[in-house]
Design a protein around this motif. Structure first.
Motif, PDB file in Angstrom:
ATOM      1  N   GLN A   1      59.924  24.495  99.975  1.00 48.25           N
ATOM      2  CA  GLN A   1      60.815  23.611  99.207  1.00 48.25           C
ATOM      3  C   GLN A   1      61.269  22.453 100.091  1.00 48.25           C
ATOM      4  N   PRO A   2      61.257  21.234  99.579  1.00 42.86           N
ATOM      5  CA  PRO A   2      61.620  20.066 100.413  1.00 42.86           C
ATOM      6  C   PRO A   2      63.124  19.980 100.676  1.00 42.86           C
ATOM      7  N   GLN A   3      63.483  19.636 101.905  1.00 43.48           N
ATOM      8  CA  GLN A   3      64.870  19.424 102.328  1.00 43.48           C
ATOM      9  C   GLN A   3      65.020  17.970 102.779  1.00 43.48           C
ATOM     10  N   ASP A   4      66.264  17.471 102.749  1.00 40.88           N
ATOM     11  CA  ASP A   4      66.580  16.191 103.390  1.00 40.88           C
ATOM     12  C   ASP A   4      65.608  15.078 102.979  1.00 40.88           C
ATOM     13  N   LYS A   5      64.819  14.572 103.912  1.00 34.78           N
ATOM     14  CA  LYS A   5      63.898  13.469 103.619  1.00 34.78           C
ATOM     15  C   LYS A   5      62.461  13.942 103.349  1.00 34.78           C
ATOM     16  N   GLU A   6      62.321  15.226 103.079  1.00 32.32           N
ATOM     17  CA  GLU A   6      60.967  15.762 102.885  1.00 32.32           C
ATOM     18  C   GLU A   6      60.466  15.566 101.453  1.00 32.32           C
ATOM     19  N   LEU A   7      59.147  15.343 101.381  1.00 35.87           N
ATOM     20  CA  LEU A   7      58.435  15.342 100.107  1.00 35.87           C
ATOM     21  C   LEU A   7      57.613  16.626 100.036  1.00 35.87           C
ATOM     22  N   LEU A   8      57.526  17.215  98.831  1.00 34.48           N
ATOM     23  CA  LEU A   8      56.553  18.289  98.612  1.00 34.48           C
ATOM     24  C   LEU A   8      55.361  17.661  97.893  1.00 34.48           C
ATOM     25  N   VAL A   9      54.202  17.706  98.550  1.00 38.02           N
ATOM     26  CA  VAL A   9      53.020  17.020  98.034  1.00 38.02           C
ATOM     27  C   VAL A   9      51.966  18.045  97.622  1.00 38.02           C
ATOM     28  N   ARG A  10      51.422  17.874  96.399  1.00 38.06           N
ATOM     29  CA  ARG A  10      50.285  18.684  95.964  1.00 38.06           C
ATOM     30  C   ARG A  10      49.040  18.042  96.568  1.00 38.06           C
ATOM     31  N   VAL A  11      48.379  18.764  97.462  1.00 40.37           N
ATOM     32  CA  VAL A  11      47.278  18.193  98.248  1.00 40.37           C
ATOM     33  C   VAL A  11      46.033  18.048  97.376  1.00 40.37           C
ATOM     34  N   GLU A  12      45.477  16.818  97.359  1.00 35.73           N
ATOM     35  CA  GLU A  12      44.286  16.565  96.535  1.00 35.73           C
ATOM     36  C   GLU A  12      43.044  16.309  97.374  1.00 35.73           C
ATOM     37  N   ALA A  13      43.226  15.763  98.564  1.00 35.01           N
ATOM     38  CA  ALA A  13      42.093  15.548  99.478  1.00 35.01           C
ATOM     39  C   ALA A  13      42.644  15.502 100.899  1.00 35.01           C
ATOM     40  N   ILE A  14      41.836  15.931 101.832  1.00 26.79           N
ATOM     41  CA  ILE A  14      42.228  15.885 103.251  1.00 26.79           C
ATOM     42  C   ILE A  14      41.079  15.258 104.036  1.00 26.79           C
ATOM     43  N   SER A  15      41.372  14.827 105.277  1.00 27.83           N
ATOM     44  CA  SER A  15      40.242  14.499 106.147  1.00 27.83           C
ATOM     45  C   SER A  15      40.404  15.276 107.443  1.00 27.83           C
ATOM     46  N   VAL A  16      39.284  15.437 108.126  1.00 32.36           N
ATOM     47  CA  VAL A  16      39.264  16.212 109.373  1.00 32.36           C
ATOM     48  C   VAL A  16      39.012  15.242 110.513  1.00 32.36           C
ATOM     49  N   ASN A  17      39.815  15.386 111.561  1.00 33.80           N
ATOM     50  CA  ASN A  17      39.791  14.469 112.698  1.00 33.80           C
ATOM     51  C   ASN A  17      39.536  15.227 113.998  1.00 33.80           C
ATOM     52  N   PRO A  18      39.157  14.517 115.062  1.00 35.40           N
ATOM     53  CA  PRO A  18      39.009  15.207 116.357  1.00 35.40           C
ATOM     54  C   PRO A  18      40.248  15.998 116.762  1.00 35.40           C
ATOM     55  N   VAL A  19      41.441  15.530 116.368  1.00 36.06           N
ATOM     56  CA  VAL A  19      42.655  16.257 116.751  1.00 36.06           C
ATOM     57  C   VAL A  19      42.676  17.649 116.154  1.00 36.06           C
ATOM     58  N   ASP A  20      42.074  17.847 114.969  1.00 38.88           N
ATOM     59  CA  ASP A  20      42.008  19.205 114.395  1.00 38.88           C
ATOM     60  C   ASP A  20      41.234  20.143 115.318  1.00 38.88           C
ATOM     61  N   THR A  21      40.118  19.647 115.857  1.00 39.28           N
ATOM     62  CA  THR A  21      39.284  20.528 116.690  1.00 39.28           C
ATOM     63  C   THR A  21      39.981  20.822 118.021  1.00 39.28           C
ATOM     64  N   LYS A  22      40.784  19.872 118.484  1.00 47.11           N
ATOM     65  CA  LYS A  22      41.509  20.111 119.743  1.00 47.11           C
ATOM     66  C   LYS A  22      42.639  21.109 119.530  1.00 47.11           C
ATOM     67  N   ILE A  23      43.427  20.911 118.483  1.00 45.67           N
ATOM     68  CA  ILE A  23      44.551  21.833 118.235  1.00 45.67           C
ATOM     69  C   ILE A  23      44.016  23.231 117.898  1.00 45.67           C
TER      70      ILE A  23
ATOM     71  N   ASP B   1      66.953  15.972  99.109  1.00 42.70           N
ATOM     72  CA  ASP B   1      68.139  15.255  98.610  1.00 42.70           C
ATOM     73  C   ASP B   1      68.262  13.836  99.156  1.00 42.70           C
ATOM     74  N   ASN B   2      67.711  13.582 100.340  1.00 45.12           N
ATOM     75  CA  ASN B   2      67.911  12.273 100.959  1.00 45.12           C
ATOM     76  C   ASN B   2      66.671  11.376 100.930  1.00 45.12           C
ATOM     77  N   VAL B   3      65.753  11.701 100.058  1.00 45.02           N
ATOM     78  CA  VAL B   3      64.560  10.857  99.909  1.00 45.02           C
ATOM     79  C   VAL B   3      64.939   9.576  99.171  1.00 45.02           C
ATOM     80  N   THR B   4      64.528   8.438  99.716  1.00 48.19           N
ATOM     81  CA  THR B   4      64.858   7.155  99.077  1.00 48.19           C
ATOM     82  C   THR B   4      63.630   6.289  98.807  1.00 48.19           C
ATOM     83  N   LEU B   5      62.506   6.610  99.464  1.00 48.77           N
ATOM     84  CA  LEU B   5      61.355   5.701  99.398  1.00 48.77           C
ATOM     85  C   LEU B   5      60.378   6.025  98.275  1.00 48.77           C
ATOM     86  N   PHE B   6      60.421   7.265  97.737  1.00 44.50           N
ATOM     87  CA  PHE B   6      59.399   7.696  96.765  1.00 44.50           C
ATOM     88  C   PHE B   6      60.043   8.486  95.629  1.00 44.50           C
ATOM     89  N   ASP B   7      59.276   8.632  94.558  1.00 43.46           N
ATOM     90  CA  ASP B   7      59.705   9.436  93.410  1.00 43.46           C
ATOM     91  C   ASP B   7      58.679  10.514  93.107  1.00 43.46           C
TER      92      ASP B   7
END
Lengths: 338, 338
Positions: free
Chosen positions: B27-49, B74-80
């Motif tokens: 559940q989102p708090q403060d300035k967090e958004l809860l996003v339903r993920v539709e697409a992702i990309s994979v980067n070199p950082v994924d393989t390192k982590i 509650d404190n999100v102001t930039l998006f709906d």
């Protein structure tokens, strides 16, 4: 005319290999000024170059000068014969340890009118190094208000560069933390305007905590870079900037810069004149700004030791004092009383 | 909801230790958004982590996302709620390899309206890395005219970061030299807008000479930093700037930076979110600028490989492709058709 020269690299333990030589007075070409040398100062760079191989001997050291213009090249536009000027010059030309020196006008400014020669001659090399570090490397604004809220740690606040860097940083709005260790150096650094002076014989991370200091925007190292490499990274803000003017003895782990995305610069004030960059005239401009602040009484001179008369012996003594690492402020040699 | 997780570090040779786990939707708090993920990309950082110790398992990788906002703190102001957004996020939070993800709104922007999900999701991590390098590290102007006459060398122009960095650099007035070695990567880098593409299997110093290229203002290394450390210093102008996003294997000699007074930065795009800097919102702003240029048709997407469906198996395949070092542009995984 007289010059103090050496034909070979030497350490002080080998004895004094400086000697006095009578050479022809050079003639200025193009943008060159011929300056009658009245005072010089001795910097750590003199002791380093003295120990490096001589390419085109005899070599004349000396990288700070106050003097009077005696002749000018055909393309000089910034100065006239009779002007009293100060400058650092460039290590690809013969230095100021001679009676007359050639220098490119783009590296030169009028000497502050309110300062004696021995006060003024301590300024150029150190002020140029500090100005490049603050404005070019750290990118601080030329408008002091824009820099308010930003902070800098200067390691070795009582050295020549640290002394003027403290004053320029304060004048341009920064909060200045310096380090020193003896009572005399702590007091000197405070006189230069430092907001806080930390003891650099203690762990600086602990000193930051006990003084409740936050991570700084900028760190400027003027002493023992290897010893402070990791400490500087710990004490700088994320995306902060570190500069050093002291060569490393060891290779270092650049991955340590990653977590905070830190920027590291090996500041070298002679890169502009040595590479004849298009913006070499920045040295003229930086010195003009320093002259204005000295004449306004905002900056104070940093000269703290004067030797009378330039001879092979007095120059050797000056190098001994520099290599003792005990100098506070600047050491100058007076050739002609003003 | 479904997430692809791992409980331990592993190399690909150990087999597939990703697995599917059913977890509670956060559940989102403060300035967090809860996003339903539709697409992702994979980067070199994924393989390192993936190969680094798991601190608080199970760990969810994934550092690029396109999705729709389902709930806000509650404190999100930039998006709906209902906005379709894209972002990279931060490695101190669970990644995008799950059905719903939390993200701080300051790291997020509206998805470009003219791009499909699989086109858009290749952008955020790479564009943020390129933007920080160009604007924060190299300090180029946001006004393209001010940058005309300046030049950049991008090592590995056909990689994910190189592809978007080339486009941003061109849009902001720089002359762009890239490197590539295969016909396909040379052609790709030219399509991204490179003015000159050099073969990085040849000595780059010789390639600069044969192409009559002058020293560059900036060098951006996105491949094999150790191999290029000395070359980059040789090819940059006096007082030039070098950045890398690739960790070193060996310690390096920082004194090599001195002669030209070179600046070196280990750019790390996550330093802002990891350290919660006051200017973390720069990620929102940089992505907004990239969105505007994508919607104007000035930037083109860099996605070059699409895998359908996020499973433990498809994610392992994606990591295999990344580690082959043969990728051109970006690899994405499509979860939900838009």
């Amino acid at each position: 005319m007289k010059a103090i020269v050496a034909d070979r690299a030497f350490s002080l333990e080998e004895g004094n290999h400086f000697y006095e030589l009578d050479i022809d007075t050079p003639q200025p070409q193009d943008k060159e000024l011929l300056v009658r040398v009245e005072a010089i100062s001795v910097n750590p760079v003199d002791t380093k170059i003295r120990q490096s191989p001589v390419q085109n001997g005899p070599r004349i050291l000396g990288y700070d000068c106050v003097g009077t213009i005696e002749a000018i090249g055909d393309n000089v536009t910034l100065f006239d014969i009779g002007d009293t000027v100060y400058y650092s010059g460039s290590p690809d030309c013969q230095g100021s340890n001679q009676e007359y020196q050639l220098v490119n006008e783009q590296l030169v400014a009028l000497k502050p009118q309110n300062l004696s020669n021995i006060e003024a001659v301590g300024i150029p090399l150190t002020a140029l190094t500090a100005s490049e570090t603050l404005f070019d490397v750290f990118g601080i604004s030329h408008i002091a208000e824009d820099n308010v809220g930003k902070s800098i740690l200067i390691i070795n606040g009582a050295g020549g560069v640290g002394s003027i860097a403290t004053q320029i940083a304060k004048q341009y709005g920064l909060y200045v933390i310096t380090t020193a260790s003896r009572d005399a150096t702590v007091e000197w650094s405070q006189q230069m305007g430092a907001d806080v002076v930390l003891n650099h014989k203690e762990d600086l991370r602990a000193a930051f905590k006990s003084h409740e200091l936050a991570e700084v925007d900028f760190v400027f190292c003027t002493f023992s870079t290897d010893m402070y490499y990791e400490v500087m990274i710990d004490l700088v803000k994320p995306r902060g900037k570190i500069a050093t003017i002291v060569a490393f003895n060891d290779k270092q782990d650049l991955n340590l810069l990653k977590n905070k995305s830190v920027t590291f610069t090996h500041e070298y004030m002679y890169s502009r004149p040595l590479h004849k960059t298009d913006d070499m005239i920045m040295h003229h401009r930086y010195l003009n700004d320093v002259t204005a602040n000295l004449e306004a009484g905002i900056y104070q001179p940093t000269t703290n030791k004067v030797i009378e008369g330039l001879t092979a012996e007095s120059l050797y003594t000056a190098h001994e004092l520099l290599e003792s690492n005990q100098m506070i402020g600047k050491l100058v040699i007076n050739l002609i009383n003003d």
